[in-house]
Write an enzyme that holds these catalytic residues in place. Structure first.
Site, short mmCIF file in Angstrom:
data_model
loop_
_atom_site.label_atom_id
_atom_site.label_comp_id
_atom_site.label_asym_id
_atom_site.label_seq_id
_atom_site.Cartn_x
_atom_site.Cartn_y
_atom_site.Cartn_z
N ALA A 275 0.82 -1.21 0.00
CA ALA A 275 0.00 0.00 0.00
C ALA A 275 0.85 1.26 0.00
CB ALA A 275 -0.91 0.01 1.21
N ASP A 321 10.37 35.64 -33.66
CA ASP A 321 10.79 36.44 -34.80
C ASP A 321 9.56 37.14 -35.37
OD1 ASP A 321 12.31 37.52 -36.80
OD2 ASP A 321 12.24 35.74 -38.07
N ASP A 678 -4.48 1.53 -11.66
CA ASP A 678 -3.62 1.75 -12.83
C ASP A 678 -4.37 2.34 -14.02
OD1 ASP A 678 -1.28 1.13 -11.63
OD2 ASP A 678 -0.95 -0.77 -12.64
#
Length: 847
Positions: A275, A321, A678
């Site tokens: 955990a 630029d 996950d």
């Protein structure tokens, strides 16, 4: 490696010849790409601490004589490894796709047609065309050359450009490095050429020197180091708590046999250690950055270095630029002025000073203007070009010497201040001219002066353009209007706390006029290159804090400007397209090269390639960079939150004298939760849209930690709330039915799993309420899949034979809805915090 003979250069190789040569010589690469095997990937994941703990837990189950639990544990381990391997595979596939998009390309002649291919597909015998700003992709013999100058310092160490000539025309030399040959890894500084490839890949001179470059180890990025540090810190804490829980559990089981006391206490310790280790962090980083880069590529921003995805969100100064970035890069002549009224001579001299095959937008506009006034290319370039005075950043002018209509002419053009210095003008004529220059510049026109000299013969031609004595022909005013979206883009940057700094070779008045048109702040604060030269680094650091326009600058100035801004603590993004922009692009925090008009050198030095050369895309890319970083933080906070209930329940159990067999969560259930965590953190949170206020807040500080104190406190409080709700419910049911731990466990775990869904809804935005996430849910198939998949898994483990195998008991409908209510309450309280934050912010704004 030999070149096929008797190949007509104009026709090139045939498709059949190319196939045979590719089979013989392979790809034009220093080293072939190495593919890591599936087995190696899986082995790498298994060696992670979390999976070693899982395997130990499975082994203990087998030792305890519970092979079914051990087998289920191994099945779950394979499932989690499968998720991680799939994520790595998706990441690799994304990165390979990005590499293919960024692969250098080259024009070749094959089957009599000109086509563009990846440089890696070149074969010996190919006829390729190289031009200014490109990196030479292979060794080859020069067949045709047009003012070709190449930087070979990557091979020879000499910084001076080398002038090349076609085979048979180069001066004889005994040097190793030939003047009629181009070498891989060198850069074209000027001109163009047609080259027949002789050697590719490792057989080239560059390949011989740098064969080991590809195998050099990659260093860890700051963000990777932060996540590594977090995982290591948590692992150390996990080991300490593992020992503590093992001891307490062992002492809590005096009536158990010694072997059983050991195994039960180790299982409790493993549950806690599992955990405490947030092994999802590296996965989050890899997936979020690679997927973020892929999403940016689909929006015309090609990321060459993954860490720059994260850095984009911190950009505080954007150096751009003027030409082609702020403006359309579509020059047209808007005004011409000849002091003597002879516009025909002015136009013809202007045209003769241009390249015969003009590629510069300004020169194209000049030649087009000549043709529109009856002076065609046939007349302009019908004479003999005797010599050229090349344009340089120092000179700011150029010239061509022609034998034209029976006389020698020196046609020159360039910056007015440079050309006027070579002209013989009275004080009055000079004042009138300078007044006219000011008028044109104040209208936003780029002003070019034109001068002419007529030497008596070729022997009288000056050696350098600065030796010329010119007759002043007049001025040409060119206009490159701003892009239509620039005004809105500048406003977006200003609101987002991003300073836009214009760095241009044009004069300050013209640049200021353009800046005012697009609403750029401080458009009247200008610094010239000459002023910059006279300043110390300390003084420059002080001045760059409020200067918005740097005019008449050369590449060295760009480097100093970027360095001064960085020394002031800014995160600097810099755009560029030329060979000379490469050092500044490399030095900036984020180098942005132009994909269409940019040189290969600038693209190689950059972190980001702009495929459409559009300023809007830069702003959108910064916005997406902020979104990606926000989502990484959300995922990290989510992982901490969801790990806290698991860790606290394992830590508290020994102190409450709970029998290890009746624990809230066994190692088996921790793995089950990993199957949910996950995909949630690496898929759902990665795709969250940007916050509403993402472009009205200041850039984050460069030294800001990924896990801030505020985020940590939020995660801890949310985690404790979920833990309190789930563990209290579990413990209450356990007390009511001491012999029904499966029912208590089922209630507690159901609350954690359902709370996981509410956490995603609440934490998908730090500002919007959960109902906004629910509204998005109706349009997002991935969110629907997560919601339905989670409930499907919950029903599967509660109401199928898996229920008993996983040591649960089925819940009644009343208990199931009670679990939903408790889970909602354990998370939705944070909506009150959001409401309070909104009210506080509204009160501050009203005052």
């Amino acid at each position: 490696m030999t070149t096929p003979q008797n190949t007509p250069p104009a026709y090139g190789l045939t498709t059949e010849q190319v196939q045979k040569l590719q089979e013989q010589y392979g790809k034009n690469e220093l080293t072939p790409r190495k593919k890591q095997s599936f087995l190696r990937k899986a082995l790498h994941i298994i060696c992670e601490p979390i999976f070693l703990l899982l395997l130990i837990a499975a082994t203990i189950y087998f030792i305890l004589g519970e092979p079914r639990d051990g087998a289920i544990m191994l099945v779950f381990v394979i499932g989690v490894i499968g998720i991680d391997v799939t994520q790595e595979w998706k990441t690799d596939r994304t990165l390979n796709a990005l590499k293919n998009l960024s692969a250098p390309r080259i024009q070749v002649i094959r089957d009599g047609r000109q086509e563009e291919i990846e440089s890696a597909d070149l074969v010996p015998g190919d006829i390729m065309r190289i031009a200014e700003g490109m990196k030479v992709p292979a060794d080859g013999k020069i067949l045709e050359a047009n003012d070709l100058c190449i930087d070979e310092s990557s091979l020879t160490g000499e910084n001076e450009g080398v002038w090349k000539a076609a085979a048979g025309k180069a001066e004889p030399s005994s040097d190793y490095w030939r003047k009629d040959t181009c070498y891989a890894g060198t850069f074209v500084l000027k001109g163009s050429a047609v080259v027949q490839v002789e050697k590719i890949g490792a057989a080239t001179e560059y390949g011989k020197i740098g064969a080991n470059v590809a195998s050099a180890p990659e260093s860890r990025t700051p963000l990777q180091k932060q996540t590594d540090s977090l995982v290591k810190t948590c692992s150390i804490i996990a080991i300490a708590l593992f020992v503590l829980v093992c001891v307490f559990t062992y002492l809590n089981l005096p009536d158990h046999a010694f072997p059983e006391r050991i195994t039960e206490s180790v299982l409790s310790g493993i549950t806690l250690a599992m955990a405490m280790i947030p092994e999802e962090f590296p996965v989050i980083l890899a997936v979020f950055l690679s997927m973020g880069a892929w999403r940016l590529a689909k929006r015309n921003s090609l990321v060459r270095r993954l860490p720059s995805v994260e850095t984009l969100g911190a950009v505080s100064v954007l150096c751009v630029d003027k030409t082609g970035t702020i403006t359309r890069n579509q020059m047209s002549v808007q005004d011409i002025w000849a002091p003597d009224g002879d516009t025909q001579t002015l136009l013809e001299t202007m045209g003769l000073a241009c390249e015969t095959n003009a590629y510069d937008p300004m020169e194209k506009a000049m030649v087009a203007c000549c043709e529109a006034n009856g002076i065609g290319k046939g007349h302009l370039f019908s004479g003999t070009l005797i010599r050229e005075y090349a344009f340089t950043n120092e000179l700011k002018m150029m010239g061509h010497v022609w034998r034209h209509d029976g006389e020698v002419l020196i046609a020159t053009k360039g910056g007015p201040e440079k050309i006027l210095d070579l002209c013989e003008l009275s004080e009055t004529e000079r004042q009138i001219t300078e007044h006219r220059i000011l008028e044109m510049s104040s209208q936003g026109l780029r002003v070019i002066a034109v001068g002419l000299e007529k030497p008596v013969d070729e022997d009288a031609i000056p050696a350098a353009i600065t030796d010329c004595k010119l007759t002043f022909c007049g001025l040409v005013g060119l206009c490159d209007p701003p892009r239509e979206s620039m005004k809105e883009d500048i406003s977006r940057c200003t609101k987002a706390g991003i300073r836009v700094v214009m760095i241009t070779g044009d004069n300050g008045i013209t640049a200021s006029a353009i800046a005012k048109q697009i609403g750029m702040p401080n458009a009247d604060r200008i610094m010239t290159g000459e002023e910059l030269d006279s300043m110390s680094d300390e003084e420059l650091r002080r001045r760059v804090r409020d200067v918005s326009i740097f005019s008449r600058v050369i590449p060295e100035h760009k480097m100093r400007i970027v360095k001064a801004l960085k020394d002031n603590g800014e995160i600097v993004a810099m755009t560029g397209d030329g060979v000379n922009d490469a050092p500044a692009l490399k030095y900036a925090d984020i180098g942005i090269a132009m994909g269409k008009r940019g040189s290969e050198v600038s693209r190689e030095a950059a972190d980001l390639i702009l495929m459409d050369d559009d300023f809007t895309t830069i702003v959108d890319t910064v916005r997406d960079g902020r979104r990606i970083y926000d989502n990484i933080r959300k995922a990290v906070g989510y992982v901490f939150t969801i790990h806290i209930p698991i860790a606290f329940s394992a830590l508290l159990a020994p102190f409450l004298h709970i029998n290890p067999a009746d624990l809230f969560l066994l190692p088996l259930h921790v793995v089950l939760l990993e199957l949910i965590i996950d995909p949630t953190c690496s898929i759902v949170l990665e795709r969250q849209p940007a916050e509403r206020n993402i472009m009205v807040r200041k850039p984050r500080k460069p030294n800001e930690k990924l896990l801030t104190p505020n985020l940590l406190w939020k995660s801890v409080l949310q985690g404790i709330a979920v833990f309190a709700a789930s563990f209290t419910t579990y413990f209450s049911f356990l007390q009511q039915a001491p012999y029904n731990a499966p029912l208590a466990r089922a209630m507690g775990l159901s609350i954690v799993i359902i709370a996981n869904l509410f956490l995603v809804l609440v934490n998908s935005s730090s500002y919007d309420f959960a109902y906004a996430s629910i509204c998005r849910l109706a349009k997002d198939n991935v969110m629907w899949a997560t919601l339905l998949g989670t409930f499907a898994m919950l029903f599967l483990i509660l109401y199928t034979p898996l229920c008993g195998i996983l040591k649960f008991a089925p819940l009644t409908m009343g208990q199931f809805f009670l679990a939903i209510g408790i889970a909602a309450g354990s998370v939705l309280w944070y909506e009150i915090v959001k409401f309070h934050s909104h009210a506080t912010a509204k009160h501050k704004n009203s005052n």
